[in-house]
Design a protein around this motif. Structure first.
Motif, PDB file in Angstrom:
ATOM      1  N   PHE A  67       0.834  -1.202   0.000  1.00 41.66           N
ATOM      2  CA  PHE A  67       0.000   0.000   0.000  1.00 41.66           C
ATOM      3  C   PHE A  67       0.870   1.254   0.000  1.00 41.66           C
ATOM      4  N   PRO A  68       0.542   2.227  -0.837  1.00 37.81           N
ATOM      5  CA  PRO A  68       1.322   3.468  -0.848  1.00 37.81           C
ATOM      6  C   PRO A  68       0.951   4.348   0.357  1.00 37.81           C
ATOM      7  N   TYR A  69       1.897   5.108   0.807  1.00 38.94           N
ATOM      8  CA  TYR A  69       1.632   6.088   1.868  1.00 38.94           C
ATOM      9  C   TYR A  69       2.617   7.241   1.726  1.00 38.94           C
ATOM     10  N   GLN A  70       2.255   8.368   2.287  1.00 39.79           N
ATOM     11  CA  GLN A  70       3.113   9.545   2.222  1.00 39.79           C
ATOM     12  C   GLN A  70       4.014   9.584   3.462  1.00 39.79           C
ATOM     13  N   THR A  71       5.308   9.714   3.237  1.00 37.37           N
ATOM     14  CA  THR A  71       6.253   9.769   4.348  1.00 37.37           C
ATOM     15  C   THR A  71       6.184  11.129   5.035  1.00 37.37           C
ATOM     16  N   THR A  72       6.806  11.199   6.195  1.00 39.88           N
ATOM     17  CA  THR A  72       6.838  12.433   6.980  1.00 39.88           C
ATOM     18  C   THR A  72       8.281  12.773   7.335  1.00 39.88           C
ATOM     19  N   SER A  73       8.630  14.034   7.192  1.00 44.64           N
ATOM     20  CA  SER A  73       9.939  14.526   7.607  1.00 44.64           C
ATOM     21  C   SER A  73       9.728  15.641   8.629  1.00 44.64           C
ATOM     22  N   VAL A  74      10.819  16.222   9.111  1.00 44.05           N
ATOM     23  CA  VAL A  74      10.686  17.310  10.073  1.00 44.05           C
ATOM     24  C   VAL A  74      11.326  18.576   9.523  1.00 44.05           C
ATOM     25  N   LEU A  75      10.796  19.697   9.971  1.00 45.49           N
ATOM     26  CA  LEU A  75      11.341  21.015   9.651  1.00 45.49           C
ATOM     27  C   LEU A  75      11.790  21.686  10.941  1.00 45.49           C
ATOM     28  N   PRO A  76      12.895  22.438  10.921  1.00 43.61           N
ATOM     29  CA  PRO A  76      13.669  22.813   9.747  1.00 43.61           C
ATOM     30  C   PRO A  76      14.472  21.647   9.173  1.00 43.61           C
ATOM     31  N   GLU A  77      14.851  21.789   7.924  1.00 46.37           N
ATOM     32  CA  GLU A  77      15.567  20.720   7.247  1.00 46.37           C
ATOM     33  C   GLU A  77      16.985  20.572   7.777  1.00 46.37           C
ATOM     34  N   THR A  78      17.583  21.666   8.241  1.00 43.89           N
ATOM     35  CA  THR A  78      18.958  21.609   8.739  1.00 43.89           C
ATOM     36  C   THR A  78      18.970  21.776  10.254  1.00 43.89           C
ATOM     37  N   ILE A  79      19.320  20.692  10.930  1.00 45.82           N
ATOM     38  CA  ILE A  79      19.424  20.668  12.388  1.00 45.82           C
ATOM     39  C   ILE A  79      20.821  20.181  12.737  1.00 45.82           C
ATOM     40  N   SER A  80      21.432  20.758  13.748  1.00 41.92           N
ATOM     41  CA  SER A  80      22.729  20.277  14.216  1.00 41.92           C
ATOM     42  C   SER A  80      22.735  20.191  15.730  1.00 41.92           C
ATOM     43  N   LEU A  81      23.514  19.281  16.263  1.00 34.18           N
ATOM     44  CA  LEU A  81      23.697  19.143  17.703  1.00 34.18           C
ATOM     45  C   LEU A  81      25.039  19.766  18.080  1.00 34.18           C
ATOM     46  N   VAL A  82      25.035  20.509  19.168  1.00 35.06           N
ATOM     47  CA  VAL A  82      26.247  21.208  19.594  1.00 35.06           C
ATOM     48  C   VAL A  82      26.497  20.906  21.075  1.00 35.06           C
ATOM     49  N   PRO A  83      27.145  19.770  21.376  1.00 33.53           N
ATOM     50  CA  PRO A  83      27.472  19.479  22.770  1.00 33.53           C
ATOM     51  C   PRO A  83      28.612  20.363  23.266  1.00 33.53           C
ATOM     52  N   ILE A  84      28.484  20.819  24.509  1.00 32.33           N
ATOM     53  CA  ILE A  84      29.553  21.577  25.142  1.00 32.33           C
ATOM     54  C   ILE A  84      30.466  20.567  25.839  1.00 32.33           C
TER      55      ILE A  84
END
Length: 226
Positions: A67-84
């Motif tokens: 069965f076809p289905y529409q996928t889901t993504s998240v916005l914003p498209e560019t996310i980064s993690l910045v650990p201290i």
């Protein structure tokens, strides 16, 4: 304790509150500290990311039954993690687990000068680090730092990311001092949201949270007394 700024959010999740209580104990082992920081980061990250990102329709895919289905993504498209560095490393895996796709991890190294308690940057690997162009900057940069004490380190990290060109900054922290959290939140009120598992009202004369949970980096990496 004075009211916190509107861009600061303290979780009321009962499991999170209970895990923070366990983390505070001096009898908690290094292995348990690592697990608790990870588990707290997952719960806190779920709450924070529910507000910081949004679902967006993606391409069409097919289920195992055809069965076809529409996928889901998240916005914003560019996310980064910045650990201290160092202690922020203990939160990275938790947030990577939550996000539906791999994201870059950029490290910032900051330490507090012992006399002034002001931050000193000793490492920065943000790509194309330029206040003029902001090339390579993320739509959402997520600072990971288990403790906000005086707020100087967090404020300096926010400023670095703003100069880099990040459009928004999300700060995830296990515990913060009220004054330090307010200082960090005031660094960029329009672009920063801070999420915490708990807040302490005071700092000691050495800049440690009271009652606090000790030096998380030392507890994670078994360097207490170094």
């Amino acid at each position: 304790m004075d009211p916190l700024p509107p861009n600061v959010h303290v979780s009321k999740h009962p499991c999170l509150v209970a895990k923070l209580s366990q983390l505070r104990s001096k009898s908690t082992s290094a292995k348990e500290v690592k697990s608790l920081v990870h588990e707290i980061a997952i719960i806190l990250g779920c709450e924070a990311l529910a507000h910081a990102v949004s679902a967006a329709p993606g391409s069409t895919d097919e289920t195992p039954l055809g069965f076809p289905y529409q996928t889901t993504s998240v916005l914003p498209e560019t996310i980064s993690l910045v650990p201290i560095l160092r202690s922020g490393l203990g939160m990275v895996e938790a947030i990577q687990t939550l996000l539906p796709a791999p994201v870059p991890v950029h490290h910032l190294g900051l330490y507090r000068e012992p006399i002034s308690l002001e931050p000193v940057e000793y490492y920065n690997n943000l790509p194309d680090h330029s206040s003029a162009t902001g090339q390579g900057a993320s739509g959402l940069a997520v600072i990971l730092d288990p403790v906000i004490a005086t707020g100087g380190t967090c404020a300096a990290a926010i400023q670095s990311l703003r100069e880099w060109g990040a459009q928004r900054v999300l700060v995830l922290s296990v515990l913060g001092a009220a004054g330090g959290v307010a200082r960090a939140a005031a660094e960029w009120p329009a672009g920063v949201e801070i999420w915490l598992a708990g807040v302490d009202a005071e700092l000691t004369d050495r800049g440690m949270l009271k009652p606090g949970l000790g030096d998380v980096g030392d507890r994670l990496f078994l360097t207490i007394g170094k």
